[in-house]
Design an enzyme around this catalytic site. Structure first.
Site, PDB file in Angstrom:
ATOM      1  N   HIS A  62       0.817  -1.214   0.000  1.00 62.59           N
ATOM      2  CA  HIS A  62       0.000   0.000   0.000  1.00 62.59           C
ATOM      3  C   HIS A  62       0.851   1.264   0.000  1.00 62.59           C
ATOM      4  CE1 HIS A  62      -2.970  -2.676   2.455  1.00 62.59           C
ATOM      5  NE2 HIS A  62      -3.062  -2.927   1.161  1.00 62.59           N
ATOM      6  N   LYS A  72       6.105   6.320   7.314  1.00 63.43           N
ATOM      7  CA  LYS A  72       5.612   5.438   8.375  1.00 63.43           C
ATOM      8  C   LYS A  72       6.774   4.968   9.236  1.00 63.43           C
ATOM      9  CE  LYS A  72       1.995   3.380   5.488  1.00 63.43           C
ATOM     10  NZ  LYS A  72       1.486   2.122   4.906  1.00 63.43           N
ATOM     11  N   ASP A 170      -6.387  -6.319  -2.027  1.00 63.83           N
ATOM     12  CA  ASP A 170      -4.983  -6.660  -2.246  1.00 63.83           C
ATOM     13  C   ASP A 170      -4.832  -7.743  -3.311  1.00 63.83           C
ATOM     14  OD1 ASP A 170      -4.189  -4.771  -0.418  1.00 63.83           O
ATOM     15  OD2 ASP A 170      -3.813  -6.197   1.192  1.00 63.83           O
TER      16      ASP A 170
END
Length: 192
Positions: A62, A72, A170
């Site tokens: 992602h 992140k 996904d």
């Protein structure tokens, strides 16, 4: 806090120090000033968590596009994952390459995945709890993905031939070559 570079220089493993005694241990898992001293200055604005009951639960690959691209810092609170970062910056000398780092609750290590990289993980233990900080809010209209089993990426998810548990989204994600929405290196970073 120890920073360990990976083969993709912008992706960094973070190893916070644990201070232990007879009661257990204590660790500062994120300190803005320590990160700034290490050259990592990011406006982290949100903390997220996921829980996966089964081994082989795969989430990813992602990413979000600008203006909501996310840096992140990923860590495992309980259990373990194989964490994956993929360079999605067109013009980068490492475009399409990936790194994997095993993150465990026992070790307390973390992975910094900067904007411009896709991110995913697969659980290696049951009842795995993952926590991560992000620098931009979730923006579903800017969210994109690359299929986890894209043959051009050749990611070894350490599944030993088993099929992972993946979401429908996904499973249906496009291949890297079919995904028009990626990142471009700023002109100042483009190799000559």
């Amino acid at each position: 806090m120890k920073l360990v570079p990976t083969a993709l220089g912008d992706v960094v493993e973070i190893q916070p120090v644990r201070h232990g005694d007879a009661r257990g241990w204590f660790s500062e898992v994120f300190t803005a000033s320590a990160m700034a001293e290490a050259g990592i200055v990011r406006p982290f604005i949100q903390d997220n968590e996921s829980f996966s009951a089964a081994v082989g639960t795969l989430r990813g690959i992602h990413y979000q596009l600008e203006p909501f691209a996310q840096d992140k810092i990923v860590r495992v609170v309980r259990g373990s994952v194989l964490d994956v970062a993929v360079d999605l910056r067109r013009g980068s000398p490492t475009f399409g390459e990936h790194v994997t780092v095993t993150l465990t609750g026992d070790a307390g290590n973390q992975l910094l995945v900067p904007a411009g990289f896709g991110h995913g993980f697969v659980t290696l233990q049951p009842d795995t709890h993952v926590a991560y900080k992000v620098t931009a809010p979730y923006a579903p209209e800017r969210e994109r993905s690359i299929r986890w089993d894209d043959p051009t990426l050749s990611i070894d998810w350490q599944l030993a031939g088993a099929d992972p548990m993946v979401s429908e989204r996904d499973a249906e994600a496009p291949l890297l070559t079919d995904q028009p929405d990626l990142f471009d290196l700023p002109r100042s970073e483009t190799p000559a």
